[in-house]
Design a protein around this motif. Structure first.
Motif, PDB file in Angstrom:
ATOM      1  N   LEU A 350       0.825  -1.205   0.000  1.00 15.20           N
ATOM      2  CA  LEU A 350       0.000   0.000   0.000  1.00 15.20           C
ATOM      3  C   LEU A 350       0.860   1.257   0.000  1.00 15.20           C
ATOM      4  O   LEU A 350       0.461   2.301  -0.543  1.00 15.20           O
ATOM      5  CB  LEU A 350      -0.925  -0.018   1.217  1.00 15.20           C
ATOM      6  CG  LEU A 350      -2.199   0.836   1.153  1.00 15.20           C
ATOM      7  CD1 LEU A 350      -2.957   0.613  -0.149  1.00 15.20           C
ATOM      8  CD2 LEU A 350      -3.093   0.516   2.341  1.00 15.20           C
ATOM      9  N   SER A 351       2.046   1.175   0.588  1.00 14.19           N
ATOM     10  CA  SER A 351       2.956   2.328   0.602  1.00 14.19           C
ATOM     11  C   SER A 351       3.336   2.745  -0.816  1.00 14.19           C
ATOM     12  O   SER A 351       3.498   3.936  -1.096  1.00 14.19           O
ATOM     13  CB  SER A 351       4.224   2.004   1.397  1.00 14.19           C
ATOM     14  OG  SER A 351       3.968   1.998   2.775  1.00 14.19           O
ATOM     15  N   SER A 352       3.500   1.777  -1.704  1.00 19.01           N
ATOM     16  CA  SER A 352       3.841   2.108  -3.088  1.00 19.01           C
ATOM     17  C   SER A 352       2.691   2.774  -3.812  1.00 19.01           C
ATOM     18  O   SER A 352       2.899   3.605  -4.698  1.00 19.01           O
ATOM     19  CB  SER A 352       4.262   0.838  -3.839  1.00 19.01           C
ATOM     20  OG  SER A 352       5.467   0.344  -3.322  1.00 19.01           O
ATOM     21  N   VAL A 353       1.481   2.407  -3.436  1.00 20.91           N
ATOM     22  CA  VAL A 353       0.312   3.081  -4.026  1.00 20.91           C
ATOM     23  C   VAL A 353       0.278   4.529  -3.547  1.00 20.91           C
ATOM     24  O   VAL A 353      -0.038   5.446  -4.309  1.00 20.91           O
ATOM     25  CB  VAL A 353      -0.985   2.341  -3.647  1.00 20.91           C
ATOM     26  CG1 VAL A 353      -2.198   3.045  -4.247  1.00 20.91           C
ATOM     27  CG2 VAL A 353      -0.932   0.888  -4.124  1.00 20.91           C
ATOM     28  N   VAL A 354       0.627   4.716  -2.262  1.00 21.26           N
ATOM     29  CA  VAL A 354       0.660   6.073  -1.704  1.00 21.26           C
ATOM     30  C   VAL A 354       1.774   6.889  -2.349  1.00 21.26           C
ATOM     31  O   VAL A 354       1.573   8.020  -2.797  1.00 21.26           O
ATOM     32  CB  VAL A 354       0.859   6.007  -0.173  1.00 21.26           C
ATOM     33  CG1 VAL A 354       1.135   7.405   0.383  1.00 21.26           C
ATOM     34  CG2 VAL A 354      -0.366   5.398   0.494  1.00 21.26           C
ATOM     35  N   TYR A 355       2.985   6.291  -2.390  1.00 23.18           N
ATOM     36  CA  TYR A 355       4.143   6.972  -2.968  1.00 23.18           C
ATOM     37  C   TYR A 355       4.982   5.961  -3.722  1.00 23.18           C
ATOM     38  O   TYR A 355       5.366   4.932  -3.173  1.00 23.18           O
ATOM     39  CB  TYR A 355       5.000   7.612  -1.871  1.00 23.18           C
ATOM     40  CG  TYR A 355       6.211   8.330  -2.394  1.00 23.18           C
ATOM     41  CD1 TYR A 355       6.115   9.640  -2.855  1.00 23.18           C
ATOM     42  CD2 TYR A 355       7.456   7.690  -2.458  1.00 23.18           C
ATOM     43  CE1 TYR A 355       7.240  10.301  -3.354  1.00 23.18           C
ATOM     44  CE2 TYR A 355       8.572   8.350  -2.955  1.00 23.18           C
ATOM     45  CZ  TYR A 355       8.455   9.651  -3.403  1.00 23.18           C
ATOM     46  OH  TYR A 355       9.555  10.311  -3.900  1.00 23.18           O
ATOM     47  N   PRO A 356       5.198   6.174  -4.995  1.00 20.39           N
ATOM     48  CA  PRO A 356       4.931   7.418  -5.737  1.00 20.39           C
ATOM     49  C   PRO A 356       3.645   7.424  -6.563  1.00 20.39           C
ATOM     50  O   PRO A 356       3.295   8.443  -7.147  1.00 20.39           O
ATOM     51  CB  PRO A 356       6.130   7.479  -6.674  1.00 20.39           C
ATOM     52  CG  PRO A 356       6.396   6.038  -6.993  1.00 20.39           C
ATOM     53  CD  PRO A 356       6.091   5.265  -5.742  1.00 20.39           C
ATOM     54  N   LEU A 357       2.918   6.292  -6.620  1.00 18.03           N
ATOM     55  CA  LEU A 357       1.832   6.164  -7.596  1.00 18.03           C
ATOM     56  C   LEU A 357       0.720   7.200  -7.412  1.00 18.03           C
ATOM     57  O   LEU A 357       0.187   7.719  -8.394  1.00 18.03           O
ATOM     58  CB  LEU A 357       1.259   4.746  -7.539  1.00 18.03           C
ATOM     59  CG  LEU A 357       2.245   3.610  -7.834  1.00 18.03           C
ATOM     60  CD1 LEU A 357       1.536   2.255  -7.797  1.00 18.03           C
ATOM     61  CD2 LEU A 357       2.918   3.819  -9.184  1.00 18.03           C
ATOM     62  N   SER A 358       0.351   7.487  -6.171  1.00 22.40           N
ATOM     63  CA  SER A 358      -0.779   8.399  -5.934  1.00 22.40           C
ATOM     64  C   SER A 358      -0.402   9.563  -5.027  1.00 22.40           C
ATOM     65  O   SER A 358      -1.257  10.127  -4.342  1.00 22.40           O
ATOM     66  CB  SER A 358      -1.946   7.620  -5.297  1.00 22.40           C
ATOM     67  OG  SER A 358      -2.351   6.557  -6.108  1.00 22.40           O
ATOM     68  N   TYR A 359       0.874   9.929  -5.022  1.00 22.44           N
ATOM     69  CA  TYR A 359       1.312  10.935  -4.057  1.00 22.44           C
ATOM     70  C   TYR A 359       0.689  12.302  -4.315  1.00 22.44           C
ATOM     71  O   TYR A 359       0.459  13.071  -3.381  1.00 22.44           O
ATOM     72  CB  TYR A 359       2.831  11.048  -4.069  1.00 22.44           C
ATOM     73  CG  TYR A 359       3.374  11.657  -2.798  1.00 22.44           C
ATOM     74  CD1 TYR A 359       3.067  11.095  -1.566  1.00 22.44           C
ATOM     75  CD2 TYR A 359       4.196  12.775  -2.831  1.00 22.44           C
ATOM     76  CE1 TYR A 359       3.571  11.637  -0.397  1.00 22.44           C
ATOM     77  CE2 TYR A 359       4.701  13.327  -1.666  1.00 22.44           C
ATOM     78  CZ  TYR A 359       4.379  12.753  -0.442  1.00 22.44           C
ATOM     79  OH  TYR A 359       4.871  13.290   0.720  1.00 22.44           O
ATOM     80  N   GLY A 360       0.400  12.590  -5.566  1.00 17.76           N
ATOM     81  CA  GLY A 360      -0.271  13.856  -5.865  1.00 17.76           C
ATOM     82  C   GLY A 360      -1.616  13.956  -5.167  1.00 17.76           C
ATOM     83  O   GLY A 360      -1.990  15.020  -4.653  1.00 17.76           O
ATOM     84  N   GLU A 361      -2.338  12.844  -5.106  1.00 20.43           N
ATOM     85  CA  GLU A 361      -3.627  12.817  -4.409  1.00 20.43           C
ATOM     86  C   GLU A 361      -3.436  13.024  -2.908  1.00 20.43           C
ATOM     87  O   GLU A 361      -4.223  13.717  -2.244  1.00 20.43           O
ATOM     88  CB  GLU A 361      -4.312  11.470  -4.656  1.00 20.43           C
ATOM     89  CG  GLU A 361      -4.626  11.176  -6.114  1.00 20.43           C
ATOM     90  CD  GLU A 361      -5.955  11.763  -6.542  1.00 20.43           C
ATOM     91  OE1 GLU A 361      -6.670  12.331  -5.694  1.00 20.43           O
ATOM     92  OE2 GLU A 361      -6.275  11.662  -7.736  1.00 20.43           O
ATOM     93  N   VAL A 362      -2.381  12.417  -2.369  1.00 23.58           N
ATOM     94  CA  VAL A 362      -2.123  12.542  -0.933  1.00 23.58           C
ATOM     95  C   VAL A 362      -1.773  13.981  -0.576  1.00 23.58           C
ATOM     96  O   VAL A 362      -2.298  14.548   0.389  1.00 23.58           O
ATOM     97  CB  VAL A 362      -0.987  11.586  -0.508  1.00 23.58           C
ATOM     98  CG1 VAL A 362      -0.659  11.776   0.979  1.00 23.58           C
ATOM     99  CG2 VAL A 362      -1.377  10.141  -0.777  1.00 23.58           C
ATOM    100  N   VAL A 363      -0.892  14.594  -1.367  1.00 24.96           N
ATOM    101  CA  VAL A 363      -0.489  15.979  -1.102  1.00 24.96           C
ATOM    102  C   VAL A 363      -1.668  16.927  -1.251  1.00 24.96           C
ATOM    103  O   VAL A 363      -1.834  17.866  -0.457  1.00 24.96           O
ATOM    104  CB  VAL A 363       0.658  16.390  -2.046  1.00 24.96           C
ATOM    105  CG1 VAL A 363       0.975  17.878  -1.899  1.00 24.96           C
ATOM    106  CG2 VAL A 363       1.900  15.557  -1.770  1.00 24.96           C
ATOM    107  N   ALA A 364      -2.511  16.674  -2.234  1.00 29.45           N
ATOM    108  CA  ALA A 364      -3.682  17.539  -2.453  1.00 29.45           C
ATOM    109  C   ALA A 364      -4.746  17.342  -1.389  1.00 29.45           C
ATOM    110  O   ALA A 364      -5.649  18.172  -1.242  1.00 29.45           O
ATOM    111  CB  ALA A 364      -4.268  17.272  -3.837  1.00 29.45           C
ATOM    112  N   GLY A 365      -4.651  16.248  -0.644  1.00 28.10           N
ATOM    113  CA  GLY A 365      -5.621  15.998   0.418  1.00 28.10           C
ATOM    114  C   GLY A 365      -6.971  15.543  -0.082  1.00 28.10           C
ATOM    115  O   GLY A 365      -7.983  15.734   0.607  1.00 28.10           O
TER     116      GLY A 365
END
Length: 423
Positions: A350-365
């Motif tokens: 799941l960490s790989s999905v968070v970063y880097p695959l979906s990190y833009g979504e995480v940063v945008a909240g």
């Protein structure tokens, strides 16, 4: 052991799997500039940040007034090492050395797993688990640090001195490997390991302090860190954005952190929880009565999990540490951490999905980003709680209540293969 010598099939299969998965990781590394893989954000840390630090270190000084330099002085030796490989760029040499450390880990796990009463499950977990983090492990120096921690644990039974030295060297590079010494059995083994650890740490720090300027500047920058987006506190604040919290994200201290109202309170709570986790570990150490051959391994995984989930920072490369320690646990058939290892594997994926695959979504909240990081952190928290509970129960077994107790033989640095009851 004899069966494995007669039939090397499992070891050959692991070797083939390691070669195939590392080739895949290298392929992902080469193509890391694609948008899906973060647009080069993962590899940028090596060829921009690490290389800049290498330049300063090459001139005999640790980075000065650099907010991104937050590492103990031993990290300097790791970052200088790529310069010893001629004919390669800094980035290429760094990746080669990372793969060498990775190979050393799997070789040590295989060697441990082929001994009587041991298992190759640990080597299998490391071989198959590390690629779940995609190319991140190849572009961070956490594999090298994990190698020191893994070797420290695997040498503990045969040589407490080597265990202490390797743990200390790991701590001088990145602090957390000091935790692998927490579970050494009471008596001569602990005294020997901890004495040699203190001596090795003191000697190496002194040598680095004499060789380089500004060796302790990292303390100032480390103390100034706030709440990273991926930590438990950061997850809570990120979710609070949907409830009207006015904070925002900012890149500082080498990570994306949250700034705004209550961030200082959240950071303080995180530090308090880390102190509480340390208190729990001390309580366990004092109350533990029964040591099995797996107890030092299980205690190391528990300690690092507790410090990880209570940290103000849970970077994706932290999963490398947990995978390495979980792998060591699985080399022993006595371990009680098998369910925890599965949770660590799930959290790594799941960490790989968070970063880097979906990190833009995480940063945008966004809700997607918030729920992804929440799921990862729930898995890590569950792993930490379960790990501590199982460690506590395994060392408070009925065997410890027997009136007759035994300790490791005072005239030997080696531990017996059977479980030890200690008062």
């Amino acid at each position: 052991m004899n069966r494995l010598r007669e039939s090397p099939g499992p070891v050959l299969a692991l070797t083939a799997a390691w070669l195939a998965t590392r080739a895949l990781m290298l392929w992902v590394l080469v193509h890391s500039g694609t948008r899906l893989l973060g647009g080069g954000s993962v590899t940028r840390e090596v060829w921009r940040l690490y290389f800049r630090w290498y330049g300063a270190l090459s001139h005999g000084t640790f980075p000065v007034h650099d907010t991104t330099w937050q590492y103990p002085p031993g990290a300097g030796a790791v970052l200088l090492a790529p310069g010893l490989l001629p004919g390669l760029t800094y980035f290429q040499a760094f990746v080669v050395l990372t793969l060498a450390a990775d190979a050393l880990i799997v070789a040590a796990l295989v060697r441990a797993g082929t001994r009587p009463g041991r298992s190759l499950c640990g080597a299998a977990l490391w071989t198959g688990g590390l690629p779940l983090l995609l190319h991140v492990p190849l572009a961070r120096y956490d594999v090298q640090v994990t190698a020191l921690a893994v070797l420290s644990l695997l040498t503990a039974r045969r040589s407490p001195r080597a265990c202490g030295v390797l743990g200390a060297l790991g701590a001088v590079v990145k602090v957390w490997p000091a935790l692998v010494l927490l579970g050494t059995p009471p008596g001569r083994v602990t005294r020997t390991a901890w004495t040699w650890a203190v001596a090795a740490a003191g000697a190496s720090v002194a040598l680095l302090a004499v060789s380089f300027d500004n060796p302790f500047g990292f303390l100032r920058e480390q103390g100034g860190r706030g709440v990273q987006l991926e930590s438990l506190g950061g997850t809570a604040l990120n979710l609070a954005r949907h409830a009207g919290w006015s904070g925002r994200t900012r890149y500082q201290y080498g990570a994306v952190e949250l700034v705004g109202p209550y961030t200082h309170v959240v950071a303080t709570v995180s530090l308090a929880l880390t102190a509480a986790a340390f208190g729990l570990l001390v309580l366990w150490r004092v109350r533990a009565r029964h040591w099995s051959p797996a107890t030092p391994y299980d205690a190391a995984l528990t300690a690092v999990l507790l410090f990880t989930v209570t940290s103000r920072v849970i970077s994706p490369q932290y999963m490398v540490w947990l995978l390495g320690l979980a792998a060591v646990c699985l080399t022993s058939r006595h371990t009680g951490q098998r369910p925890v290892a599965l949770l660590v594997l799930a959290a790594s994926a799941l960490s790989s999905v968070v970063y880097p695959l979906s990190y833009g979504e995480v940063v945008a909240g966004t809700w997607t980003g918030c729920l992804l990081i929440l799921a990862r952190n729930v898995l890590l928290t569950a792993a930490a709680v379960l790990s501590f509970v199982r460690l506590w129960r395994s060392t408070r077994s009925p065997a410890a209540k027997a009136p007759t107790v035994t300790r490791p033989r005072a005239d030997s640095d080696r531990l017996p293969d059977h479980a030890l009851s200690v008062s």
